[in-house]
Motif scaffolding. Structure first.
Motif, PDB file in Angstrom:
ATOM      1  N   PRO A   1     -11.797   2.505   2.445  1.00  0.00           N
ATOM      2  CA  PRO A   1     -11.632   1.540   1.354  1.00  0.00           C
ATOM      3  C   PRO A   1     -10.416   1.856   0.490  1.00  0.00           C
ATOM      4  CG  PRO A   1     -13.431   3.042   0.878  1.00  0.00           C
ATOM      5  CD  PRO A   1     -12.987   3.318   2.289  1.00  0.00           C
ATOM      6  N   GLY A   2      -9.669   0.824   0.160  1.00  0.00           N
ATOM      7  CA  GLY A   2      -8.517   0.978  -0.712  1.00  0.00           C
ATOM      8  C   GLY A   2      -7.286   1.536  -0.043  1.00  0.00           C
ATOM      9  N   ILE A   3      -7.308   1.700   1.263  1.00  0.00           N
ATOM     10  CA  ILE A   3      -6.160   2.254   1.979  1.00  0.00           C
ATOM     11  C   ILE A   3      -5.480   1.126   2.747  1.00  0.00           C
ATOM     12  CG2 ILE A   3      -5.396   3.904   3.722  1.00  0.00           C
ATOM     13  CD1 ILE A   3      -7.767   5.636   2.982  1.00  0.00           C
ATOM     14  N   LYS A   4      -4.160   1.056   2.630  1.00  0.00           N
ATOM     15  CA  LYS A   4      -3.386   0.045   3.341  1.00  0.00           C
ATOM     16  C   LYS A   4      -3.195   0.484   4.791  1.00  0.00           C
ATOM     17  CE  LYS A   4      -0.827  -0.967  -0.839  1.00  0.00           C
ATOM     18  NZ  LYS A   4       0.465  -0.879  -1.502  1.00  0.00           N
ATOM     19  N   LYS A   5      -3.118  -0.501   5.687  1.00  0.00           N
ATOM     20  CA  LYS A   5      -2.963  -0.145   7.101  1.00  0.00           C
ATOM     21  C   LYS A   5      -1.644   0.561   7.372  1.00  0.00           C
ATOM     22  CE  LYS A   5      -1.232  -4.569   8.802  1.00  0.00           C
ATOM     23  NZ  LYS A   5      -1.472  -5.657   9.742  1.00  0.00           N
ATOM     24  N   GLU A   6      -0.650   0.356   6.509  1.00  0.00           N
ATOM     25  CA  GLU A   6       0.627   1.049   6.658  1.00  0.00           C
ATOM     26  C   GLU A   6       0.498   2.544   6.403  1.00  0.00           C
ATOM     27  OE1 GLU A   6       0.365  -1.597   4.323  1.00  0.00           O
ATOM     28  OE2 GLU A   6       0.927  -3.075   5.839  1.00  0.00           O
ATOM     29  N   ASP A   7      -0.571   2.954   5.715  1.00  0.00           N
ATOM     30  CA  ASP A   7      -0.794   4.362   5.389  1.00  0.00           C
ATOM     31  C   ASP A   7      -1.726   5.053   6.380  1.00  0.00           C
ATOM     32  OD1 ASP A   7       0.855   4.186   3.149  1.00  0.00           O
ATOM     33  OD2 ASP A   7      -0.794   3.556   1.856  1.00  0.00           O
ATOM     34  N   VAL A   8      -2.012   4.379   7.513  1.00  0.00           N
ATOM     35  CA  VAL A   8      -2.920   4.917   8.522  1.00  0.00           C
ATOM     36  C   VAL A   8      -2.194   5.019   9.852  1.00  0.00           C
ATOM     37  CG1 VAL A   8      -5.095   4.548   9.755  1.00  0.00           C
ATOM     38  CG2 VAL A   8      -4.911   3.897   7.356  1.00  0.00           C
ATOM     39  N   SER A   9      -2.441   6.109  10.585  1.00  0.00           N
ATOM     40  CA  SER A   9      -1.860   6.323  11.903  1.00  0.00           C
ATOM     41  C   SER A   9      -2.984   6.541  12.906  1.00  0.00           C
ATOM     42  CB  SER A   9      -0.942   7.545  11.875  1.00  0.00           C
ATOM     43  OG  SER A   9      -0.534   7.894  13.169  1.00  0.00           O
ATOM     44  N   VAL A  10      -2.882   5.876  14.058  1.00  0.00           N
ATOM     45  CA  VAL A  10      -3.840   6.059  15.150  1.00  0.00           C
ATOM     46  C   VAL A  10      -3.040   6.477  16.375  1.00  0.00           C
ATOM     47  CG1 VAL A  10      -5.586   4.972  16.598  1.00  0.00           C
ATOM     48  CG2 VAL A  10      -5.384   4.309  14.192  1.00  0.00           C
TER      49      VAL A  10
ATOM     50  N   SER B   1      -5.222   9.505  11.163  1.00  0.00           N
ATOM     51  CA  SER B   1      -4.772  10.237   9.985  1.00  0.00           C
ATOM     52  C   SER B   1      -4.077   9.286   9.031  1.00  0.00           C
ATOM     53  CB  SER B   1      -3.834  11.386  10.375  1.00  0.00           C
ATOM     54  OG  SER B   1      -2.712  10.869  11.053  1.00  0.00           O
ATOM     55  N   GLY B   2      -3.864   9.759   7.822  1.00  0.00           N
ATOM     56  CA  GLY B   2      -3.189   8.936   6.829  1.00  0.00           C
ATOM     57  C   GLY B   2      -3.293   9.536   5.457  1.00  0.00           C
ATOM     58  N   GLU B   3      -3.097   8.676   4.468  1.00  0.00           N
ATOM     59  CA  GLU B   3      -3.117   9.155   3.081  1.00  0.00           C
ATOM     60  C   GLU B   3      -3.586   8.046   2.149  1.00  0.00           C
ATOM     61  OE1 GLU B   3      -0.218  11.526  -0.059  1.00  0.00           O
ATOM     62  OE2 GLU B   3       0.598  10.773   1.821  1.00  0.00           O
ATOM     63  N   ARG B   4      -4.453   8.410   1.219  1.00  0.00           N
ATOM     64  CA  ARG B   4      -4.891   7.491   0.170  1.00  0.00           C
ATOM     65  C   ARG B   4      -4.178   7.898  -1.115  1.00  0.00           C
ATOM     66  NH1 ARG B   4     -10.799   7.453  -0.634  1.00  0.00           N
ATOM     67  NH2 ARG B   4     -10.845   5.611   0.654  1.00  0.00           N
ATOM     68  N   LYS B   5      -3.505   6.913  -1.719  1.00  0.00           N
ATOM     69  CA  LYS B   5      -2.773   7.155  -2.959  1.00  0.00           C
ATOM     70  C   LYS B   5      -3.436   6.348  -4.068  1.00  0.00           C
ATOM     71  CE  LYS B   5       1.267   7.402  -0.060  1.00  0.00           C
ATOM     72  NZ  LYS B   5       2.332   6.609   0.512  1.00  0.00           N
ATOM     73  N   LEU B   6      -4.068   7.047  -4.999  1.00  0.00           N
ATOM     74  CA  LEU B   6      -4.756   6.368  -6.096  1.00  0.00           C
ATOM     75  C   LEU B   6      -3.897   6.237  -7.342  1.00  0.00           C
ATOM     76  CD1 LEU B   6      -8.331   7.943  -5.914  1.00  0.00           C
ATOM     77  CD2 LEU B   6      -7.572   5.734  -5.060  1.00  0.00           C
ATOM     78  N   ARG B   7      -3.038   7.193  -7.544  1.00  0.00           N
ATOM     79  CA  ARG B   7      -2.245   7.209  -8.772  1.00  0.00           C
ATOM     80  C   ARG B   7      -0.758   7.147  -8.449  1.00  0.00           C
ATOM     81  NH1 ARG B   7      -5.467  12.401 -10.933  1.00  0.00           N
ATOM     82  NH2 ARG B   7      -7.439  11.624 -10.245  1.00  0.00           N
ATOM     83  N   THR B   8      -0.005   6.608  -9.366  1.00  0.00           N
ATOM     84  CA  THR B   8       1.442   6.569  -9.218  1.00  0.00           C
ATOM     85  C   THR B   8       2.071   7.394 -10.335  1.00  0.00           C
ATOM     86  OG1 THR B   8       1.647   4.591 -10.579  1.00  0.00           O
ATOM     87  CG2 THR B   8       1.346   4.254  -8.209  1.00  0.00           C
ATOM     88  N   GLU B   9       3.377   7.595 -10.255  1.00  0.00           N
ATOM     89  CA  GLU B   9       4.065   8.403 -11.272  1.00  0.00           C
ATOM     90  C   GLU B   9       3.993   7.758 -12.647  1.00  0.00           C
ATOM     91  OE1 GLU B   9       8.033   9.359 -10.105  1.00  0.00           O
ATOM     92  OE2 GLU B   9       7.408  10.080  -8.146  1.00  0.00           O
ATOM     93  N   ASN B  10       4.009   6.441 -12.711  1.00  0.00           N
ATOM     94  CA  ASN B  10       4.008   5.740 -13.992  1.00  0.00           C
ATOM     95  C   ASN B  10       2.610   5.396 -14.475  1.00  0.00           C
ATOM     96  OD1 ASN B  10       6.787   5.828 -13.877  1.00  0.00           O
ATOM     97  ND2 ASN B  10       6.930   3.845 -12.841  1.00  0.00           N
ATOM     98  N   ASP B  11       1.604   5.962 -13.871  1.00  0.00           N
ATOM     99  CA  ASP B  11       0.219   5.659 -14.222  1.00  0.00           C
ATOM    100  C   ASP B  11      -0.134   6.319 -15.559  1.00  0.00           C
ATOM    101  OD1 ASP B  11      -2.423   4.936 -14.237  1.00  0.00           O
ATOM    102  OD2 ASP B  11      -2.834   5.677 -12.221  1.00  0.00           O
ATOM    103  N   THR B  12      -0.473   5.527 -16.538  1.00  0.00           N
ATOM    104  CA  THR B  12      -0.794   6.060 -17.866  1.00  0.00           C
ATOM    105  C   THR B  12      -2.289   6.020 -18.153  1.00  0.00           C
ATOM    106  OG1 THR B  12      -0.452   3.880 -18.867  1.00  0.00           O
ATOM    107  CG2 THR B  12       1.454   5.384 -18.771  1.00  0.00           C
ATOM    108  N   ARG B  13      -3.084   5.645 -17.148  1.00  0.00           N
ATOM    109  CA  ARG B  13      -4.535   5.582 -17.357  1.00  0.00           C
ATOM    110  C   ARG B  13      -5.109   6.981 -17.566  1.00  0.00           C
ATOM    111  NH1 ARG B  13      -6.360   2.784 -12.002  1.00  0.00           N
ATOM    112  NH2 ARG B  13      -4.706   4.150 -11.269  1.00  0.00           N
TER     113      ARG B  13
END
Length: 149
Positions: free
Chosen positions: A63-72, A82-94
């Protein structure tokens, strides 16, 4: 609104049946292990593997992962996801109060049987679920008659 800290020990055990000091110790150990990064992978996504007469089907919850961030990939007789889930960005002020979802790199490896058609594997990503169909091929066992002398 008050936010409670995630307490895996309390979730696992009955809250009132075990002394709170023990719960606190177990909670600390579990959180310490959750924060430890082994082999540079941060989490392991859940997967379901089913079999039909003609294929094996692998469904990986992403959930929340783009297909571009997944490798099969198929490496020898292993299916590697394999892949990577990115929840936060550098400009995230939350300001995060509770984070129960995992972020970072992930990897799942499934050992394939010999009767998989490795050239015709199909994968699609929809609604946070990666679906992979591994079609079976007929076992080509050659029969050879041996003459007895």
């Amino acid at each position: 609104m008050k936010f409670l800290k995630f307490n895996p020990a309390r979730e696992f055990f009955f809250e009132n049946s075990i002394p709170s000091q023990f719960l606190h110790s177990v909670d600390g150990l579990i959180n310490q292990q959750l924060n430890k990064v082994e082999n540079d992978f941060h989490f392991t996504p859940r997967a379901d593997v089913t079999e039909t007469e003609n294929a094996y089907n692998v469904h990986v919850l992403l959930p929340g992962i783009k297909k571009e961030d997944v490798s099969v990939e198929v490496l020898k007789n292993k299916l590697v996801i394999s892949g990577e889930r990115k929840l936060r960005t550098e400009n995230d002020t939350r300001k995060f109060h509770t984070v129960e979802s995992f972020e970072g790199k992930f990897k799942r490896v499934f050992h394939l049987t010999e009767n998989i058609d490795k050239e015709n594997i199909e994968a699609k990503m929809e609604d946070g679920i990666l679906s992979i169909e591994l079609k079976k091929v007929a076992n080509t066992v050659e029969k050879t008659a041996v003459t007895i002398k």
